[in-house]
Design a protein around this motif. Structure first.
Motif: not given
Length: 266
Positions: A202, A205, A247, A255, A257
């Motif tokens: 995260e 991200q 995402f 996640f 991308l």
């Protein structure tokens, strides 16, 4: 690529707001053009020996760990130095607290690739930076330089996933004529590249979203796919061509991308 992708946005370029002086310039093509995001808007010297551009950083000392030079018209035998100092520089080619030789990379045919990227082994912090160059063997009487950037790059923790693409594009327009050679409007070739990441934490991200907020689709940035092995060959002054970044959730706080397309600008 064994090493991780690195980014430098134009917003993080410490030279963009610097005060610039140069040893010479052709009328209408001043040294301040190296700060212009439009890479075709070049700075042009009046000669090709003992030329320099000096940057006085806005606000005093600023830190860098990368310098990127785009659209430079020197030959592969040019001598190019990048320097840093805490005060006025000594005369041309003299020693400075920071002084590194920048090498002009070539393609497989031995032709210079018109761009230079250098990553420093450690952070460099100075209020003054200078680019010195001479190219006595250049067939031209002067030298052009496009965008010059320096700053602290961003290196996301997770590298790009395998299967990324590099596409060489020729935007030239060609009109065929039966039985004869056609007519061509020749344009400079460029590279399109894809970037995607799997199992991104995260925190990464947030880092990618922050980068996108800085540049969107309209502002250029430096993206280096292979910063340790072939930095000049695989570093691009580019813009995001995708309409958005998205995402896909894996599990927990991880996640993916999804693919983002970048297009080199020259």
């Amino acid at each position: 690529m064994a090493n991780k992708v690195r980014f430098l946005s134009t917003e993080d370029d410490i030279l963009k707001t610097a005060t610039i002086t140069a040893t010479s310039n052709t009328f209408g093509l001043p040294p301040q053009n190296v700060q212009n995001d439009l890479i075709r808007k070049v700075y042009r010297t009046t000669g090709k020996e003992r030329e320099s551009i000096t940057f006085e950083v806005s606000g005093g000392t600023a830190s860098i760990n990368v310098v990127n030079i785009s659209n430079i018209s020197v030959t592969k035998n040019a001598t190019i130095l990048f320097k840093g100092a805490i005060g006025d520089f000594e005369p041309f080619w003299h020693a400075a607290p920071l002084s590194v030789t920048l090498h002009m990379a070539t393609d497989g045919a031995g032709n210079p690739i018109r761009k230079i990227t250098h990553f420093f082994d450690s952070t460099q912090s100075y209020p003054y930076y200078r680019l010195e160059f001479q190219d006595s063997g250049n067939p031209s009487t002067n030298i052009d330089i496009g965008r010059v950037m320096a700053g602290m790059y961003t290196e996301p923790q997770q590298n790009l996933r395998e299967g990324f693409s590099l596409t060489k594009v020729d935007p030239s327009r060609y009109t065929p004529v039966k039985g004869r050679q056609g007519y061509a409007n020749v344009r400079r070739r460029f590279t399109q590249l894809s970037y995607s990441v799997s199992f991104m934490p995260e925190s990464q991200q947030d880092e990618i979203v922050g980068l996108f907020e800085k540049v969107g689709k309209y502002a250029p940035l430096m993206i280096s796919l292979d910063p340790e092995t072939k930095p000049s060959h695989n570093t691009f002054y580019a813009q995001i061509q995708s309409d958005n970044i998205s995402f896909s959730h894996r599990f927990g706080n991880e996640f993916d991308l999804n693919e983002v397309v970048f297009e080199e600008k020259n």
